[in-house]
Design a protein around this motif. Structure first.
Motif, mmCIF file in Angstrom:
data_model
loop_
_atom_site.group_PDB
_atom_site.id
_atom_site.type_symbol
_atom_site.label_atom_id
_atom_site.label_comp_id
_atom_site.label_asym_id
_atom_site.label_seq_id
_atom_site.Cartn_x
_atom_site.Cartn_y
_atom_site.Cartn_z
ATOM 1 N N LEU A 214 -10.949 3.897 -1.557
ATOM 2 C CA LEU A 214 -11.566 2.844 -0.799
ATOM 3 C C LEU A 214 -12.858 2.149 -1.230
ATOM 4 O O LEU A 214 -13.133 1.091 -1.328
ATOM 5 C CB LEU A 214 -11.351 2.734 0.746
ATOM 6 C CG LEU A 214 -9.919 3.010 1.255
ATOM 7 C CD1 LEU A 214 -9.761 3.339 2.751
ATOM 8 C CD2 LEU A 214 -8.977 1.778 0.704
ATOM 9 N N LYS A 218 -13.837 -1.090 -3.242
ATOM 10 C CA LYS A 218 -14.911 -1.822 -2.638
ATOM 11 C C LYS A 218 -16.201 -2.127 -3.906
ATOM 12 O O LYS A 218 -16.448 -3.343 -4.158
ATOM 13 C CB LYS A 218 -15.775 -1.208 -1.620
ATOM 14 C CG LYS A 218 -16.774 -2.006 -0.957
ATOM 15 C CD LYS A 218 -17.554 -1.388 0.247
ATOM 16 C CE LYS A 218 -18.685 -2.293 0.729
ATOM 17 N NZ LYS A 218 -19.464 -1.673 1.899
ATOM 18 N N CYS A 247 -4.592 2.284 -7.747
ATOM 19 C CA CYS A 247 -3.701 2.131 -6.653
ATOM 20 C C CYS A 247 -2.363 2.760 -6.935
ATOM 21 O O CYS A 247 -1.788 3.455 -6.308
ATOM 22 C CB CYS A 247 -3.355 0.639 -6.207
ATOM 23 S SG CYS A 247 -4.686 0.002 -5.409
ATOM 24 N N ASP A 252 0.417 3.445 -4.567
ATOM 25 C CA ASP A 252 0.763 2.323 -3.795
ATOM 26 C C ASP A 252 1.015 0.845 -4.779
ATOM 27 O O ASP A 252 0.243 0.295 -5.298
ATOM 28 C CB ASP A 252 -0.824 2.019 -3.071
ATOM 29 C CG ASP A 252 -0.909 0.940 -2.306
ATOM 30 O OD1 ASP A 252 -0.008 0.021 -2.059
ATOM 31 O OD2 ASP A 252 -2.002 0.805 -1.377
ATOM 32 N N SER A 255 -0.198 -2.829 -3.412
ATOM 33 C CA SER A 255 -1.391 -2.973 -3.542
ATOM 34 C C SER A 255 -1.766 -3.206 -5.004
ATOM 35 O O SER A 255 -2.652 -4.070 -5.560
ATOM 36 C CB SER A 255 -2.401 -2.102 -2.938
ATOM 37 O OG SER A 255 -2.339 -1.939 -1.537
ATOM 38 N N ASN A 301 -1.876 4.829 0.919
ATOM 39 C CA ASN A 301 -1.768 3.335 1.142
ATOM 40 C C ASN A 301 -3.296 2.894 0.942
ATOM 41 O O ASN A 301 -4.217 3.500 1.643
ATOM 42 C CB ASN A 301 -1.394 3.013 2.372
ATOM 43 C CG ASN A 301 0.045 3.209 2.667
ATOM 44 O OD1 ASN A 301 0.711 3.162 1.613
ATOM 45 N ND2 ASN A 301 0.545 3.319 3.795
ATOM 46 N N LEU A 302 -3.660 2.037 0.005
ATOM 47 C CA LEU A 302 -4.964 1.550 -0.307
ATOM 48 C C LEU A 302 -5.230 0.020 -0.087
ATOM 49 O O LEU A 302 -4.726 -0.094 1.070
ATOM 50 C CB LEU A 302 -5.449 1.795 -1.596
ATOM 51 C CG LEU A 302 -5.403 3.308 -2.148
ATOM 52 C CD1 LEU A 302 -5.749 3.467 -3.647
ATOM 53 C CD2 LEU A 302 -6.263 4.250 -1.387
ATOM 54 N N LYS A 303 -5.517 -0.651 -0.704
ATOM 55 C CA LYS A 303 -5.634 -2.200 -0.273
ATOM 56 C C LYS A 303 -5.631 -3.090 -1.596
ATOM 57 O O LYS A 303 -6.012 -2.620 -2.473
ATOM 58 C CB LYS A 303 -6.728 -2.437 0.329
ATOM 59 C CG LYS A 303 -8.106 -2.110 -0.324
ATOM 60 C CD LYS A 303 -9.297 -2.506 0.559
ATOM 61 C CE LYS A 303 -10.700 -2.382 -0.203
ATOM 62 N NZ LYS A 303 -11.791 -3.154 0.673
ATOM 63 N N SER A 306 -9.328 -8.906 -1.686
ATOM 64 C CA SER A 306 -9.653 -9.328 -0.426
ATOM 65 C C SER A 306 -9.180 -10.930 -0.533
ATOM 66 O O SER A 306 -9.409 -11.131 -1.812
ATOM 67 C CB SER A 306 -11.328 -8.969 -0.086
ATOM 68 O OG SER A 306 -11.800 -9.726 -1.095
#
Length: 379
Positions: A214, A218, A247, A252, A255, A301-303, A306
């Motif tokens: 994460l 970022k 990801c 994931d 993502s 699970n990441l993301k 944004s």
């Protein structure tokens, strides 16, 4: 104002302070292929650098074999008074990658330079198409009717050199674009950010599996925003692909797919949907599981990107034409945020709802599909 006889959307004209240049005769959307052309003249590849005598001999033999019309065409390009009148004009030739040659095009070689910067960036880019053996000129931003088409003569960002110094050394002219005419402190700050970016990129993959993913995501978002601020929008594709690979390494798919869609859509605008890079990104965006390192680091699970990243990558594609038309009508310069992919110069980013993001992305993809392969002209 003469129109290009084989490409009615552009014209070669005299540009005050620049000599010849190319302008748009109609609105050209981002992703549109403006023109493809074969070089009028090709020379051996050693015309870049010319470090050995044998290479120089081949160059002059090729020049001696040219017709008078072709020789006059070469001499019609500018050359600094301090440069050799022949060798100084060879800088206008561009590489025919994979063909061991450099070419000079009738139209594309007339396109003038502007630097990537926060104050304004090129609205087009050119590349050698190894499949068609032609030079492709593609719109990477909106280009309004009557606006000059500009590319960057700068080398790849990974070989970055401060633009004023590079252009002076390589091409023999003092650049007067909005980026180069900024106060020295602002130019220095940009140089430092780009050098820091170049130091960041080689280390990204070595951090996989060793640091919190994460935090890596970022950091990638921060670098993407810096690229947007500095105008190097094409580089966003590479960093979005890094995020996808991270990801995918954790399995994931949701993502990863969002990140690779950004990569794919940037390739569509800058390279076209017939490019190998776009095809690979399209496949991975459709099936993230095809990534060679799928689940190599386990399951987590990441993301995805944004809302701020999605806004800068998609919102301006959707709204730029209407906003930039309004800007031009009110006397604004066509390098405003509305007519580019740059970050807003001030204020907080617009927050988009999930529905708005989905709508913006859908419209962007539709526009890319409609415009990526228009107006192909063979010279």
């Amino acid at each position: 104002m003469p129109t290009h006889t084989q490409c009615p959307r552009i014209a070669i004209v005299d540009i005050p302070g620049k000599g010849k240049g190319v302008i748009a005769k109609q609105y050209i959307p981002p992703g549109a292929l403006i023109i493809s052309e074969k070089p009028r003249i090709t020379l051996p590849a050693q015309n870049s650098g010319m470090v050995d005598r044998q290479g120089l001999v081949r160059i002059f033999q090729a020049l001696a074999a040219l017709s008078q019309d072709d020789s006059e065409f070469i001499m019609s390009f500018p050359c600094a008074p301090s440069e050799d009148p022949i060798l100084g004009r060879l800088k206008h030739f561009t590489p025919c990658f994979g063909d061991n040659a450099f070419g000079l095009c009738l139209t594309i070689s007339r396109v003038n330079h502007t630097c990537y910067s926060a104050n304004g960036s090129p609205n087009a880019s050119y590349r050698w198409n190894t499949r068609t053996k032609e030079e492709d000129l593609r719109a990477i931003r909106e280009i309004q009717e009557g606006q000059e088409i500009e590319v960057s003569y700068m080398s790849d960002i990974t070989n970055y050199e401060s633009p004023p110094a590079y252009l002076r050394r390589k091409f023999g002219f003092e650049c007067c674009c909005e980026g180069c005419t900024r106060p020295p402190a602002e130019r220095l700050a940009s140089d430092q950010r780009i050098l820091a970016y170049n130091a960041f990129v080689p280390q990204v993959h070595s951090r996989f599996g060793k640091e919190n993913p994460l935090q890596i995501l970022k950091d990638l978002e921060i670098q993407i925003l810096i690229l947007c601020e500095e105008g190097y929008i094409f580089e966003v594709a590479g960093r979005a692909d890094d995020a996808f690979e991270l990801c995918a390494s954790y399995g994931d798919a949701a993502s990863g797919r969002q990140w690779e869609e950004i990569c794919r859509d940037r390739y569509a605008i800058h390279l076209g949907t017939d490019s190998d890079d776009w095809k690979v990104a399209q496949r991975l965006a459709t099936r993230p599981q095809d990534y060679v390192g799928w689940q190599a680091l386990g399951r987590r699970n990441l993301k995805g990107p944004s809302p701020r990243i999605l806004e800068y990558c998609y919102r301006n594609i959707e709204t730029a034409r209407a906003e930039s038309t309004e800007s031009v009508a009110s006397g604004g310069v066509a390098q405003s945020v509305a007519s580019s992919f740059d970050l807003p110069s001030a204020g907080a980013p617009v927050k988009l709802s999930k529905g708005q993001k989905k709508k913006a992305k859908a419209k962007a993809k539709k526009q890319v599909a409609q415009n990526s392969d228009k107006t192909v002209v063979t010279m």
